[in-house]
Design a protein around this motif. Sequence first.
Motif, PDB file in Angstrom:
ATOM      1  N   PRO A  37       0.750  -1.020   0.087  1.00  0.00           N
ATOM      2  CA  PRO A  37       0.073  -0.033  -0.034  1.00  0.00           C
ATOM      3  C   PRO A  37       0.728   1.235   0.064  1.00  0.00           C
ATOM      4  CG  PRO A  37      -0.709  -1.585   1.701  1.00  0.00           C
ATOM      5  CD  PRO A  37       0.688  -2.057   1.170  1.00  0.00           C
ATOM      6  N   ASP A  38       0.616   2.210  -0.933  1.00  0.00           N
ATOM      7  CA  ASP A  38       1.145   3.440  -0.996  1.00  0.00           C
ATOM      8  C   ASP A  38       2.200   3.405  -2.096  1.00  0.00           C
ATOM      9  OD1 ASP A  38       3.647   3.038   0.215  1.00  0.00           O
ATOM     10  OD2 ASP A  38       3.402   4.258   1.983  1.00  0.00           O
ATOM     11  N   GLN A  88      -5.358   2.439   1.743  1.00  0.00           N
ATOM     12  CA  GLN A  88      -5.306   2.228   0.107  1.00  0.00           C
ATOM     13  C   GLN A  88      -6.691   2.541  -0.547  1.00  0.00           C
ATOM     14  OE1 GLN A  88      -2.374   1.328  -1.748  1.00  0.00           O
ATOM     15  NE2 GLN A  88      -3.843   2.551  -2.774  1.00  0.00           N
ATOM     16  N   HIS A 209      -2.383   7.848   3.187  1.00  0.00           N
ATOM     17  CA  HIS A 209      -1.756   6.751   3.856  1.00  0.00           C
ATOM     18  C   HIS A 209      -1.150   7.229   5.284  1.00  0.00           C
ATOM     19  CE1 HIS A 209      -1.900   4.145   0.460  1.00  0.00           C
ATOM     20  NE2 HIS A 209      -1.729   5.108  -0.398  1.00  0.00           N
TER      21      HIS A 209
END
Length: 260
Positions: A37-38, A88, A209
């Motif tokens: 995620p990110d 996300q 995030h």
Amino acid sequence: MTDPIPSPLPGGGVPGGPVSSVDLPTPGRALVIGAHPDDAEFLCGATLAKWAARGCVINHLVLTDGSKGTWDVDADVAALVARRETEQLEAARRLGSRGKVVMLGHVDGDLQPSLHVRDQVAYWIRALTPDVVLGHDPWKRYRLHPDHRHAGWLAVDAVVAARDPHFARHHDVAHHRPSAMLLFEADEPDHVEDVTDFVDTKVEALLAHASQFVTTHDIPPDDDGTAAAAFRARITARAETVGATAGVAAGEAFKAITRL
């Protein structure tokens, strides 16, 4: 014990000379394959935002659960995994995504370029039928994080498996051949996407995030806005540096593969 010194922000390569191409035609559908995620937001978020604004259906495929994304030795890892999924989803929304966000959930740090995971990735390429696939460049030299290396091989290998009908014949969807791949984090990028007017959208998606503010963004919990502004400035400066190589105000750089 003091916190480790933050690493430089992920940003991908900067072209060392004139680029070969600027701007693919806006795809109807795109799929970004990220290790964590990110990753997508850092490495191609402005490109995704630009395409989304022009009608492209953006899909995310995140290979790991992000469970190593903290320096807190006492962290509730299960809670962190759940939080990173929520973040996300919000980041994709801020980019303008109208597609799917698929979390494969492999343990952060333990991702392997196995046939099993390649099969999973190939399935989603076939199911989502992207015109363009974006992913980590597996040929990047001296890469430290194993998940980024392995995610790159999985993306490249899965495109081959997805396009050819005799791979993974157990899938319940037809084979699919994307028209192009854009590989971020490349040592020798040769393509730039003009992301003028979309860098702020990228930053807003990255700020979704929040669990990564300390570890990656260098924004402390008690920030009065100064560190967040510095984060925005660093992202903007990187985009301007890349854009200058292609004669545009802001850019994101890739190795383009257009013969799949």
